[in-house]
Design an enzyme around this catalytic site. Structure first.
Site, mmCIF file in Angstrom:
data_model
loop_
_atom_site.group_PDB
_atom_site.id
_atom_site.type_symbol
_atom_site.label_atom_id
_atom_site.label_comp_id
_atom_site.label_asym_id
_atom_site.label_seq_id
_atom_site.Cartn_x
_atom_site.Cartn_y
_atom_site.Cartn_z
ATOM 1 N N SER A 58 0.816 -1.207 0.000
ATOM 2 C CA SER A 58 0.000 0.000 0.000
ATOM 3 C C SER A 58 0.854 1.262 0.000
ATOM 4 O O SER A 58 1.966 1.278 0.560
ATOM 5 C CB SER A 58 -0.871 0.018 1.258
ATOM 6 N N TYR A 60 -1.552 0.376 10.244
ATOM 7 C CA TYR A 60 -1.904 -0.278 8.968
ATOM 8 C C TYR A 60 -0.729 -0.141 7.990
ATOM 9 O O TYR A 60 -0.245 -1.131 7.432
ATOM 10 C CB TYR A 60 -3.175 0.358 8.389
ATOM 11 N N LYS A 98 -17.353 -1.661 1.983
ATOM 12 C CA LYS A 98 -16.309 -1.063 2.830
ATOM 13 C C LYS A 98 -16.810 0.150 3.623
ATOM 14 O O LYS A 98 -16.085 0.675 4.465
ATOM 15 C CB LYS A 98 -15.095 -0.678 1.989
#
Ligand code: NAD
Length: 311
Positions: free
Chosen positions: A118, A141, A180
């Site tokens: 990411s 994250y 989501k």
């Protein structure tokens, strides 16, 4: 050809499964998901086998290794709620699960591994972001994804013939992301709100930039990573940071609305202000050429959302 896709019922995983199914109609595709952040509707057209399971459970990998042997593994499963602060859970599900996967995929199956990293690994590093440049995640994250990249690098050094490709996705949008909720893309959230006749709300003053990338380009990058003789880590964006104000303008045009954004205070102490992928490495080695500028992606996406009755 036998292919495993983890996180297959999620947003990107389900788009990938459909593309793989179309491109390799003879392939045996196994979809894995624990449905913690997924939608079964994303897999309605999937013709292969579904195996429900938790990728952070080592016994699950033993179970898969007993039953199957794969040529390729596309790993999308992860905690994608970027506001989760439980460091142990985040690193177990994202980073440790990836190590379990590599142990089986590289050592037992000799499979090619393509996994989702990411742009969160870059945090607020200066844009455009380069794979070998500044890395400074702003949350756990992003840290868990950075540690996946480091794990991949260790395995690449340890096993010189291992084929492992990490794809650092930037801000992905497109069909299949509705489940989501508030972690769906800003493209989706703003489109839904504006189509309902509500004013879009942006953090002050809407000039933060994101490298928005349409899911079709992300799928393409995965297919290239699979088909080309490459290893290592690559950026996957469109290659241009666009502001939220610009996004609202595009949506106004596509939806036929005329909203002025309402600006609100940003409650997040850690927030990426400007993301933009440097695509030099991806273009040169992967042959990746994104095809969907924001204008074109939003136009197709809104059309699909309308057809599905989602807006
Ligand atoms: N969407 C983006 O903009 C973006 C950006 C950068 C990276 N990524 C990465 O891309 C991948 C796919 O993300 P997405 O946007 O499709 O999100 P998503 O939440 O729709 O997909 C993640 C999938 O993984 C599954 N999953 C979660 N934990 C699991 C576990 N322990 N075992 C098995 N399955 C599990 C979820 O149920 C879900 O189907 C993730 O690795 C994410 O970190 C996404």
């Amino acid at each position: 050809m036998r292919i495993l896709v983890t996180g297959a019922a999620g947003f990107i995983g389900s788009n990938l499964v459909k593309a793989l199914q179309n491109r390799y109609p003879e392939a045996e595709i196994v979809a894995v998901d624990d449905f913690s952040s997924a939608s079964f509707e994303n897999l309605l057209d999937f013709k292969g086998e579904l195996v429900t399971g938790d990728v952070s459970d080592r016994r699950f990998w033993e179970y898969l290794a007993d039953l199957y042997e794969f040529d390729a593994v596309f790993h999308q499963a992860a905690i994608t709620d970027t506001t989760v602060t439980d460091q142990r859970r985040m690193t177990e599900v994202n980073t440790l699960a990836f190590k379990y996967l590599l142990e089986v995929a590289v050592k037992r199956w000799g499979a090619k591994v393509i996994y989702a990293s990411s742009a969160a690994v870059y945090g607020n590093c200066p844009a455009p972001m380069r794979e070998d440049g500044c890395l400074k995640p702003e949350n756990v994250y992003g840290f868990s994804k950075l540690m996946m990249d480091r794990t991949a690098e260790v395995y690449l050094r340890r096993f010189p013939r291992a084929q492992i490709v990490g794809l650092r996705y930037f801000n992905v949008y497109g069909p299949g992301e509705a489940h989501k909720g508030r972690f769906a893309s800003m493209v989706y959230q703003l489109a839904v709100k504006m189509a309902r006749g509500e004013r879009p709300r942006l953090f002050k003053w809407g000039e933060q930039r994101r490298d928005f990338v349409y899911v079709k380009d992300v799928v393409k990058a995965n297919l290239l990573a699979f088909e080309r003789e490459v290893r290592g880590i690559f950026n996957v964006g469109f290659g241009k940071g666009r502001s939220f104000n610009e996004l609202v303008e595009i949506l106004n045009r596509v939806l036929g609305t005329d909203f002025e954004p309402e600006y609100i205070d940003n409650p997040y102490p850690f927030y990426q202000n400007y993301t933009e992928a440097d695509l030099t490495r991806s273009k040169t080695l992967l042959g990746y050429e994104p095809e969907w500028p924001l204008e074109r992606g939003v136009e197709e996406y809104v059309k699909l959302l309308r057809e599905e009755g989602k807006i």
